[in-house]
Scaffold this motif. Structure first.
Motif, PDB file in Angstrom:
ATOM      1  N   GLY A 216      29.669 -24.386 -24.033  1.00  0.00           N
ATOM      2  CA  GLY A 216      30.036 -25.364 -25.053  1.00  0.00           C
ATOM      3  C   GLY A 216      31.497 -25.745 -25.018  1.00  0.00           C
ATOM      4  O   GLY A 216      31.973 -26.454 -25.903  1.00  0.00           O
TER       5      GLY A 216
ATOM      6  N   LYS B 110      32.633 -28.222 -20.215  1.00  0.00           N
ATOM      7  CA  LYS B 110      32.670 -28.313 -18.749  1.00  0.00           C
ATOM      8  C   LYS B 110      31.742 -29.412 -18.240  1.00  0.00           C
ATOM      9  O   LYS B 110      32.151 -30.252 -17.442  1.00  0.00           O
ATOM     10  N   SER B 111      30.505 -29.408 -18.708  1.00  0.00           N
ATOM     11  CA  SER B 111      29.552 -30.406 -18.208  1.00  0.00           C
ATOM     12  C   SER B 111      29.969 -31.811 -18.612  1.00  0.00           C
ATOM     13  O   SER B 111      29.841 -32.756 -17.829  1.00  0.00           O
ATOM     14  N   THR B 112      30.480 -31.943 -19.830  1.00  0.00           N
ATOM     15  CA  THR B 112      30.941 -33.253 -20.291  1.00  0.00           C
ATOM     16  C   THR B 112      32.069 -33.756 -19.386  1.00  0.00           C
ATOM     17  O   THR B 112      32.097 -34.927 -18.997  1.00  0.00           O
TER      18      THR B 112
HETATM   19  N1  ADP Z   1      24.246 -35.297 -25.327  1.00  0.00           N
HETATM   20  C1  ADP Z   1      25.029 -34.683 -26.242  1.00  0.00           C
HETATM   21  N2  ADP Z   1      25.076 -35.140 -27.513  1.00  0.00           N
HETATM   22  C2  ADP Z   1      25.872 -34.548 -28.438  1.00  0.00           C
HETATM   23  N3  ADP Z   1      26.631 -33.488 -28.204  1.00  0.00           N
HETATM   24  C3  ADP Z   1      26.638 -32.977 -26.962  1.00  0.00           C
HETATM   25  C4  ADP Z   1      25.830 -33.540 -25.924  1.00  0.00           C
HETATM   26  N4  ADP Z   1      26.034 -32.812 -24.784  1.00  0.00           N
HETATM   27  C5  ADP Z   1      26.912 -31.841 -25.119  1.00  0.00           C
HETATM   28  N5  ADP Z   1      27.279 -31.929 -26.416  1.00  0.00           N
HETATM   29  C6  ADP Z   1      28.250 -31.066 -27.126  1.00  0.00           C
HETATM   30  O1  ADP Z   1      29.499 -31.138 -26.497  1.00  0.00           O
HETATM   31  C7  ADP Z   1      30.107 -29.866 -26.388  1.00  0.00           C
HETATM   32  C8  ADP Z   1      30.411 -29.550 -24.936  1.00  0.00           C
HETATM   33  O2  ADP Z   1      29.205 -29.378 -24.250  1.00  0.00           O
HETATM   34  P1  ADP Z   1      29.097 -29.170 -22.677  1.00  0.00           P
HETATM   35  O3  ADP Z   1      29.985 -30.145 -22.011  1.00  0.00           O
HETATM   36  O4  ADP Z   1      27.659 -29.181 -22.307  1.00  0.00           O
HETATM   37  O5  ADP Z   1      29.697 -27.689 -22.526  1.00  0.00           O
HETATM   38  P2  ADP Z   1      29.527 -26.639 -21.338  1.00  0.00           P
HETATM   39  O6  ADP Z   1      28.975 -27.332 -20.151  1.00  0.00           O
HETATM   40  O7  ADP Z   1      30.921 -26.117 -21.141  1.00  0.00           O
HETATM   41  O8  ADP Z   1      28.635 -25.552 -21.838  1.00  0.00           O
HETATM   42  C9  ADP Z   1      29.147 -28.863 -27.015  1.00  0.00           C
HETATM   43  O9  ADP Z   1      29.606 -28.565 -28.303  1.00  0.00           O
HETATM   44  C10 ADP Z   1      27.836 -29.595 -27.053  1.00  0.00           C
HETATM   45  O10 ADP Z   1      27.096 -29.219 -28.182  1.00  0.00           O
END
Ligand code: ADP
Ligand code: MG
Lengths: 289, 267
Positions: free
Chosen positions: A43, A46-48
């Motif tokens: 959370g 990273k993926s974002t």
């Molecule tokens: N499609 C989405 N809609 C709303 N919130 C999102 C979405 N994808 C991720 N998030 C939120 O954005 C934050 C960062 O998520 P993410 O980038 O997936 O983190 P990681 O890959 O580091 O685990 C998290 O709090 C997650 O809940």
């Protein structure tokens, strides 16, 4: 292709009650031919962050530069497609994207979309099947008949097939057995070294980050909080702990040994091999005295 | 990418409307849908619209958010409006410009039908925005309970509904993920001929179906393992609670119907 992020911010569902801030003022710079590991708690964004690197998301604030293209909040969709040709991304659980009747066709999907001639794409698919260690006869099988690990390899081949110059990997080995994990990581290293592929790896394994990367970026609650060579980042155990991250096993073990010897070693052991060498040297020194 | 769509979504809150018993809300929306067809002149349509806006304000939903989330449906409504403007040829001629002839009756009918459609969509959206899916199914199950006597599988229907509602957001997320993965492989849904665009949907649908079936199977196994045996003798964790506000809602509805009858043009 050099990649840089300047003060990048991103909110999901902006302007609705579901608005969720995922990135704040992220700065990063990734040079051509480097191997960057991104680590951080679940959370942390990273993926974002990865989605920004090939234009699947546009920053709500700040600028992302990929090669000579700048992406801001108002960049047009057409510009973004150009970037995708050069920046390949292997998503988490990429086997969920398989859809074709045969493995060969699925691997050819990307190349054909990007305008690579059919014969060349087919040849490339067969090369990749071999490179990824899949049995030859898999080409004409349905991807849904394969084992989980094999499906993962086919999906990875589907991204490598259009020869991106930057390869982004989002936890590519999650859920694989230890041997498959090692094989796939070795393969990425080989591609990185032999073809000069700029590689960006998101991982939960501190060992992988320490062993393979030449640059480590730490994400915490949507911010880029540390960046540098693995020696630097893993040398600061206190700060990493504050970001709820641990040390690679070899470094943790080195700290224990250092305590035992009552002195610090010169270098940080990023891998087991290096650790063995450091300890051997220390023992030898001890013996000489 | 699909995150802006709000039709069928729930936003937790604490307004008067949020706190109503799902049964009174369901009953109200159902009866309202019927009552909408009582409107037949400017006064009654204006009343329906005003009433809907009142409900929106009581539910404390921001208008901008509501209309932004319903954009695709609003386009449909505007399309209907235009069709009526262009194709109904009754009443006095209002505009005569080259090929375009717009008649009074066309404008009137277009506006009436658009308002009808709009209030129906708004009311049902307010229902789902202010009521959690579990409450909706609980309310539905209780309201339909008398039909069990006629061998209607009420519990099973309610279960099916709650499972579908539960998985809508999951499927949306999944669609978003697969869409991104295929976009990254150069697939393009926004350009090309109609045929190309339809073909571009296949890489999206196949993985989506595969995962939906897999999920369904996993869910069935999980339910079986935990001893699910259908509705017979099953008790509830959340009890429904009819309060004074719910009675107020029903009275409000009766007032609306009386007003509609009173304002209605005779025919
Ligand atoms: N499609 C989405 N809609 C709303 N919130 C999102 C979405 N994808 C991720 N998030 C939120 O954005 C934050 C960062 O998520 P993410 O980038 O997936 O983190 P990681 O890959 O580091 O685990 C998290 O709090 C997650 O809940
Ligand atoms: Mg992630």
């Amino acid at each position: 292709m050099d990649i840089s992020l300047q003060q990048v911010g991103y909110s999901y569902a902006k302007g609705t009650p579901f608005e969720k801030r995922a990135l704040y003022e992220v700065n990063a710079s990734i040079r051509t031919g480097s191997y960057t590991a991104i680590i951080g708690h679940t959370g942390s964004g990273k993926s974002t962050l990865l989605l920004h690197l090939n234009g699947l998301l546009k920053p709500t604030e700040g600028v992302v530069r990929v090669g000579d293209v700048s992406i801001t909040a108002d960049t047009k969709a057409k510009e973004l497609k150009k970037i995708r040709r050069h920046v390949g991304i292997v998503f988490q659980f990429p086997e969920h994207q398989l859809f074709e009747e045969t493995v060969e066709k699925d691997i050819m999907f990307g190349p054909l979309n990007f305008g690579i001639p059919e014969e060349e794409a087919r040849q490339r698919a067969h090369e990749l099947i071999r490179l990824l260690g899949l049995p030859e006869d898999v080409a004409q099988k349905s991807p849904f008949d394969l084992s989980g690990g094999q499906m993962r390899r086919v999906a990875i081949a589907g991204v490598l097939a259009f020869k991106p110059s930057v390869l982004i990997l989002d936890e590519p080995t999650a859920g694989l057995d230890p041997r498959g994990r090692k094989e796939i990581m070795e393969l990425f290293t080989k591609l990185h070294k032999e073809e000069g592929l700029t590689t960006i790896l998101v991982t939960h394994s501190m060992e992988d980050a320490a062993r393979y990367a030449d640059q480590v970026l730490v994400m915490h609650e949507g911010r880029s909080v540390m960046a540098g060579a693995p020696e630097e980042v893993f040398g600061d155990a206190e700060r990493l702990k504050a970001f709820r991250l641990g040390l690679p096993r070899s470094v943790a073990f080195q700290h224990k040994v250092e305590k035992l010897f009552g002195k610090r070693f010169g270098t940080l052991a990023l891998t087991e091999e290096q650790l063995a060498k450091t300890i051997a040297e220390a023992l030898k020194e001890e013996g000489e005295r | 990418m699909l995150e802006k769509m709000i039709f069928g979504r729930y936003v937790p809150g604490n307004s008067f409307v949020h706190r109503l018993d799902p049964r009174s809300k369901l009953l109200f929306v159902f009866l309202f849908i019927v009552a909408v067809f009582l409107a037949n002149n400017t006064a009654t349509y204006a009343l329906l619209l005003a009433f809907t806006l009142l409900v929106i304000s009581i539910a404390r939903i921001r208008l901008y958010f509501l209309f932004n989330g319903l954009k695709p449906i609003l386009f449909l409504i505007i399309f209907t409006l235009l069709m009526h403007f262009i194709f109904t040829k009754e009443g006095a001629l209002l505009i005569d410009w080259k090929f375009l002839k717009i008649y009074e009756e066309g404008v009137r009918q277009g506006i009436y039908i658009s308002i009808r459609f709009l209030v129906l969509v708004l009311m049902t959206t307010i229902l789902t925005l202010t009521t959690s899916p579990i409450s909706i199914t609980d309310g539905m199950e209780t309201l339909l309970n008398p039909l069990k006597r006629f061998k209607l599988p009420v519990h099973e229907l309610a279960l099916m509904m709650s499972i579908s509602l539960r998985f809508i957001p999951t499927l949306m997320d999944e669609t978003d993920k697969i869409l991104k993965a295929q976009l990254a492989r150069g697939s393009d849904l926004t350009s090309g001929t109609v045929k190309e665009r339809i073909r571009a949907v296949v890489p999206l649908l196949v993985p989506l179906f595969v995962s939906a079936f897999k999920r369904a199977e996993d869910l069935a196994i999980a339910m079986e393992v935990r001893g699910y045996r259908g509705g017979e003798g099953r008790t509830r964790y959340r009890q429904l609670d009819w309060q004074w506000r719910d009675t107020v809602v029903i009275i409000l509805f009766l007032v609306l119907v009386v007003a509609l009858f009173w304002l209605r043009g005779g025919n």
